[in-house]
Design a protein around this motif. Sequence first.
Motif, PDB file in Angstrom:
ATOM      1  N   ARG A   1     -10.175   2.937   6.687  1.00 46.64           N
ATOM      2  CA  ARG A   1      -8.851   2.539   7.182  1.00 46.64           C
ATOM      3  C   ARG A   1      -8.121   3.718   7.823  1.00 46.64           C
ATOM      4  O   ARG A   1      -7.378   3.558   8.795  1.00 46.64           O
ATOM      5  CB  ARG A   1      -8.033   1.954   6.028  1.00 46.64           C
ATOM      6  CG  ARG A   1      -8.628   0.659   5.494  1.00 46.64           C
ATOM      7  CD  ARG A   1      -7.928   0.170   4.263  1.00 46.64           C
ATOM      8  NE  ARG A   1      -6.640  -0.416   4.572  1.00 46.64           N
ATOM      9  CZ  ARG A   1      -5.811  -0.925   3.649  1.00 46.64           C
ATOM     10  NH1 ARG A   1      -6.161  -0.901   2.385  1.00 46.64           N
ATOM     11  NH2 ARG A   1      -4.661  -1.449   4.014  1.00 46.64           N
ATOM     12  N   ILE A   2      -8.313   4.927   7.262  1.00 45.24           N
ATOM     13  CA  ILE A   2      -7.682   6.112   7.855  1.00 45.24           C
ATOM     14  C   ILE A   2      -8.217   6.349   9.261  1.00 45.24           C
ATOM     15  O   ILE A   2      -7.464   6.503  10.236  1.00 45.24           O
ATOM     16  CB  ILE A   2      -7.922   7.344   6.961  1.00 45.24           C
ATOM     17  CG1 ILE A   2      -7.126   7.225   5.658  1.00 45.24           C
ATOM     18  CG2 ILE A   2      -7.528   8.624   7.706  1.00 45.24           C
ATOM     19  CD1 ILE A   2      -7.447   8.313   4.651  1.00 45.24           C
TER      20      ILE A   2
ATOM     21  N   ASP B   1       0.831  -1.201   0.000  1.00 43.28           N
ATOM     22  CA  ASP B   1       0.000   0.000   0.000  1.00 43.28           C
ATOM     23  C   ASP B   1       0.867   1.252   0.000  1.00 43.28           C
ATOM     24  O   ASP B   1       0.586   2.228  -0.709  1.00 43.28           O
ATOM     25  CB  ASP B   1      -0.940   0.000   1.200  1.00 43.28           C
ATOM     26  CG  ASP B   1      -2.122  -0.937   1.010  1.00 43.28           C
ATOM     27  OD1 ASP B   1      -2.707  -1.335   2.035  1.00 43.28           O
ATOM     28  OD2 ASP B   1      -2.446  -1.265  -0.141  1.00 43.28           O
TER      29      ASP B   1
ATOM     30  N   ASP C   1     -13.324   7.698  -0.773  1.00 38.26           N
ATOM     31  CA  ASP C   1     -13.248   6.255  -0.995  1.00 38.26           C
ATOM     32  C   ASP C   1     -13.622   5.576   0.320  1.00 38.26           C
ATOM     33  O   ASP C   1     -12.911   5.742   1.333  1.00 38.26           O
ATOM     34  CB  ASP C   1     -11.832   5.870  -1.425  1.00 38.26           C
ATOM     35  CG  ASP C   1     -11.708   4.395  -1.754  1.00 38.26           C
ATOM     36  OD1 ASP C   1     -11.344   4.064  -2.879  1.00 38.26           O
ATOM     37  OD2 ASP C   1     -11.959   3.566  -0.841  1.00 38.26           O
TER      38      ASP C   1
ATOM     39  N   ALA D   1      -2.584   8.145   2.207  1.00 34.61           N
ATOM     40  CA  ALA D   1      -3.964   7.971   1.750  1.00 34.61           C
ATOM     41  C   ALA D   1      -4.723   9.292   1.797  1.00 34.61           C
ATOM     42  O   ALA D   1      -5.495   9.617   0.875  1.00 34.61           O
ATOM     43  CB  ALA D   1      -4.670   6.917   2.595  1.00 34.61           C
TER      44      ALA D   1
ATOM     45  N   LEU E   1      -3.708  -0.910   8.850  1.00 34.54           N
ATOM     46  CA  LEU E   1      -4.028  -0.503   7.481  1.00 34.54           C
ATOM     47  C   LEU E   1      -3.094  -1.196   6.510  1.00 34.54           C
ATOM     48  O   LEU E   1      -1.907  -1.056   6.584  1.00 34.54           O
ATOM     49  CB  LEU E   1      -3.881   1.016   7.350  1.00 34.54           C
ATOM     50  CG  LEU E   1      -5.079   1.812   7.880  1.00 34.54           C
ATOM     51  CD1 LEU E   1      -4.816   3.280   7.673  1.00 34.54           C
ATOM     52  CD2 LEU E   1      -6.359   1.413   7.227  1.00 34.54           C
TER      53      LEU E   1
ATOM     54  N   PHE F   1      -8.323   5.049  -6.197  1.00 35.99           N
ATOM     55  CA  PHE F   1      -9.331   5.509  -5.245  1.00 35.99           C
ATOM     56  C   PHE F   1     -10.691   5.508  -5.922  1.00 35.99           C
ATOM     57  O   PHE F   1     -10.854   6.041  -7.013  1.00 35.99           O
ATOM     58  CB  PHE F   1      -9.010   6.925  -4.753  1.00 35.99           C
ATOM     59  CG  PHE F   1      -7.697   7.029  -4.025  1.00 35.99           C
ATOM     60  CD1 PHE F   1      -6.591   7.560  -4.645  1.00 35.99           C
ATOM     61  CD2 PHE F   1      -7.570   6.580  -2.728  1.00 35.99           C
ATOM     62  CE1 PHE F   1      -5.377   7.669  -3.990  1.00 35.99           C
ATOM     63  CE2 PHE F   1      -6.374   6.687  -2.057  1.00 35.99           C
ATOM     64  CZ  PHE F   1      -5.262   7.224  -2.703  1.00 35.99           C
TER      65      PHE F   1
ATOM     66  N   TYR G   1     -10.703   3.325   1.956  1.00 37.74           N
ATOM     67  CA  TYR G   1      -9.563   4.071   2.474  1.00 37.74           C
ATOM     68  C   TYR G   1      -9.975   5.001   3.612  1.00 37.74           C
ATOM     69  O   TYR G   1      -9.223   5.191   4.590  1.00 37.74           O
ATOM     70  CB  TYR G   1      -8.896   4.869   1.356  1.00 37.74           C
ATOM     71  CG  TYR G   1      -7.846   4.084   0.620  1.00 37.74           C
ATOM     72  CD1 TYR G   1      -8.126   3.475  -0.598  1.00 37.74           C
ATOM     73  CD2 TYR G   1      -6.562   3.944   1.150  1.00 37.74           C
ATOM     74  CE1 TYR G   1      -7.165   2.743  -1.273  1.00 37.74           C
ATOM     75  CE2 TYR G   1      -5.596   3.216   0.477  1.00 37.74           C
ATOM     76  CZ  TYR G   1      -5.896   2.607  -0.734  1.00 37.74           C
ATOM     77  OH  TYR G   1      -4.929   1.889  -1.388  1.00 37.74           O
TER      78      TYR G   1
ATOM     79  N   ALA H   1      -2.046   4.160  -6.540  1.00 45.62           N
ATOM     80  CA  ALA H   1      -3.207   3.687  -5.781  1.00 45.62           C
ATOM     81  C   ALA H   1      -4.495   4.104  -6.488  1.00 45.62           C
ATOM     82  O   ALA H   1      -4.603   5.202  -7.025  1.00 45.62           O
ATOM     83  CB  ALA H   1      -3.171   4.258  -4.370  1.00 45.62           C
TER      84      ALA H   1
ATOM     85  N   LEU I   1       1.013   4.065  -2.858  1.00 48.31           N
ATOM     86  CA  LEU I   1       0.709   5.463  -2.571  1.00 48.31           C
ATOM     87  C   LEU I   1       1.879   6.368  -2.926  1.00 48.31           C
ATOM     88  O   LEU I   1       1.690   7.469  -3.453  1.00 48.31           O
ATOM     89  CB  LEU I   1       0.339   5.622  -1.096  1.00 48.31           C
ATOM     90  CG  LEU I   1      -0.994   5.000  -0.667  1.00 48.31           C
ATOM     91  CD1 LEU I   1      -1.109   4.965   0.844  1.00 48.31           C
ATOM     92  CD2 LEU I   1      -2.166   5.750  -1.276  1.00 48.31           C
TER      93      LEU I   1
END
Length: 740
Positions: free
Chosen positions: A488-489, A430, A482, A562, A740, A441, A485, A439, A434
């Motif tokens: 996950r953030i 990942d 997204d 991200a 993540l 999105f 993402y 990546a 990024l």
Amino acid sequence: MSLVNPEDSLERQNEKLLNIAQALMKRVEQKSEHTGLAYQQFERAALLETQVRERTIELERTLDLLQESNARLETANAETEAARTNLAEAIETVNDGFALFDPDEKLVLFNSRFCRDMHDVMSNLTEGLSFGDYVDMVAHSKALALPADQTRAQWSAERMALHSESHVVFNVAVRWGRWIQVSEHRTARGGTVILQTDVTEIMQNEREERNKLRDQQARTLQATLDHLDQGICIFDHTLALVGWNTNVEGLLSLPPRRAVHRLQFHELLDSFDDGVKYSDGQSVSRLIKWAKQRQRRRPLKFEATRKDGRTLRVFCQEMPDRGFVISFTDVTAEVDAARAMAEINERLEQGVRDRTAELGVALAEAERANASKSRFVAAASHDLLQPLSAAKLFMSSLSDRLSDDASRGVLAKAETALFSVEKIIEALLDISRLDAGKATFKVQPVRLSAILEPLRDELTPTAAAKGLELRMVTADLTVMSDPAYLRRIVQNLMENAIKYTDQGRILVGVRRYGKSARIEVWDTGRGIAEEDQKAIFQEFERRDGPADNTGLGLGLAIVERAAAGLGHPLGIWSQPDVGSCFSLNVPLCDVSKHPETPLETPRTWGKELTGQVLLLVENDIPLSAAITLMVEEHGAEVLIAHSAEEALDLLEEIQLIPDGLLLDYQLGSGMSGVEFYRTFTKRYGKVKAAILSANRSTELQRECREIDIPLLAKPLDKHKLFELLVYDLPARARNADGGL
């Protein structure tokens, strides 16, 4: 002039009046002349007779009253004597010594047990003895045992000071190791009652218990000192060595233990080599002067270098009882490393000066290397995931062919290890994607409540396991992002807050911020210094975290990349020892123009117990194998024992304290599951535990409540057992996705 003497008694006065009256009557009869004088004498005689009669009546009445008073007095004396006799007999039956002093401080009453342990005092006790003389007799008694630092005059003065109080209880030591408890009370009339109770047996029992406790504390202290890396010396207020550990014997080359006990401080300094060099201007004489100070000593810290090149860091600290502790730490390796580092720094500085002209070329090469690093990580991660996935498939196929539980257990552990490696590689992939801008999105309308509320339900048990409060204030807002993402953030920010918060709470909130929604994650954790706030977003950068030291420090690095890829501004506010706030601004969405796409429901269970070590004590071998297989499927490591004795031997052998205990109640040995838990907590401290039993009696339920652990009834319910393991046991790694 009166005919009778008033000072005579009534009987004598009456007698005289009668004689006078008779004489007058006789004289009147003898005279023939009837003169007025004779009549007057007759009248006087009649009057005197009347007075005599009245006086006689009064005298008789007085005598009757006197006889009645004497009778009552005799009755009262008899009752008083009987009461005194009863009182004397009553206090004589008391097992304790008893004495009564009147308000004038005079001894009134005492029994035969009063001062019986002091024969020289007992023989001199008499009624009317003053309290001061009694205290003086006790103070000079041969039977009184005084401390070495107390004189008899001092004891007497302290005893009289206690006598001034209305109620006091104290102990007195007498010869032959006996103790008397003296209880002194003031009566309503101002008198004093003294009770003397023999408490020798109680004092001896307390002394034995105190000695046992002191011995146990001494053994615990010595064991603690021996486990320290430093050498420790403890000196009392007389500057004598009273305690030390084994490490100091090697550091200072001390003689055997018996030879150094009560060693004086200056003698310890003499055990150093003559060529010892002290830092910070210290010397032997200054150290001795510091130790002999009468006022409070300030802590000392310095280094001492011996002839053999060994460097010891010395720290001296005073204790409350005027003793002091000295610790010796061998820092030879650190000093050598610092010296070598200084030399390297000098050479590096010289090299930097010599190669300043080449800096531009080196910088360009570094930039190219950084770019190639991202490409290499992406390629390597992808190439590694292929054989790793194949290996997982082979193991899944192999698990269907295995029949023995041992092989399945080994296979399950290997699958767990491969799963962790896979997630780490995915995180690296990942980051590389990024960094490389590759990546993908899928920006779409996302309702924030659909992101935040599942995370709250998922992470609340993790926060609760650390004693933290997790609160969330959501808003009915829809944003453009997204969903994967964004989840996950926010998840990484919440997990990071929980990980680095030791106490307090975590607050997650959403507020409108212009045309965007601002997601904020607040914590009351350790905080981050301003100079370190940029560094935490770098790969493999970790602050001082929990003792388990899990993770590679990739979470915030992925969060930053991200957020940048999505165009969501990321902010941070933090203050050391106060807390931190991470914020993310996400643009709002017009729902009328962009219909929402429903999110996939995240899975409920995964590898929530990864990193946990559980001890299962179960004498039923098939059941223990079944429980082990079921638990290890969720990432935990299970230590199996089939009896309490086997479990204790196993813990002693591996020197590992498990994170949780699953204990069968009937272990088929001399110790039940409850008794094993009590033994375990005495040795290793409390951990989360559960009792497994088919016994549903109230007695077993009461025992489990007393030790504050749950009772799971057999046959076991898989869901209840899993809820206990996930939510009640301390979790080190709740997220099955590896972050993540």
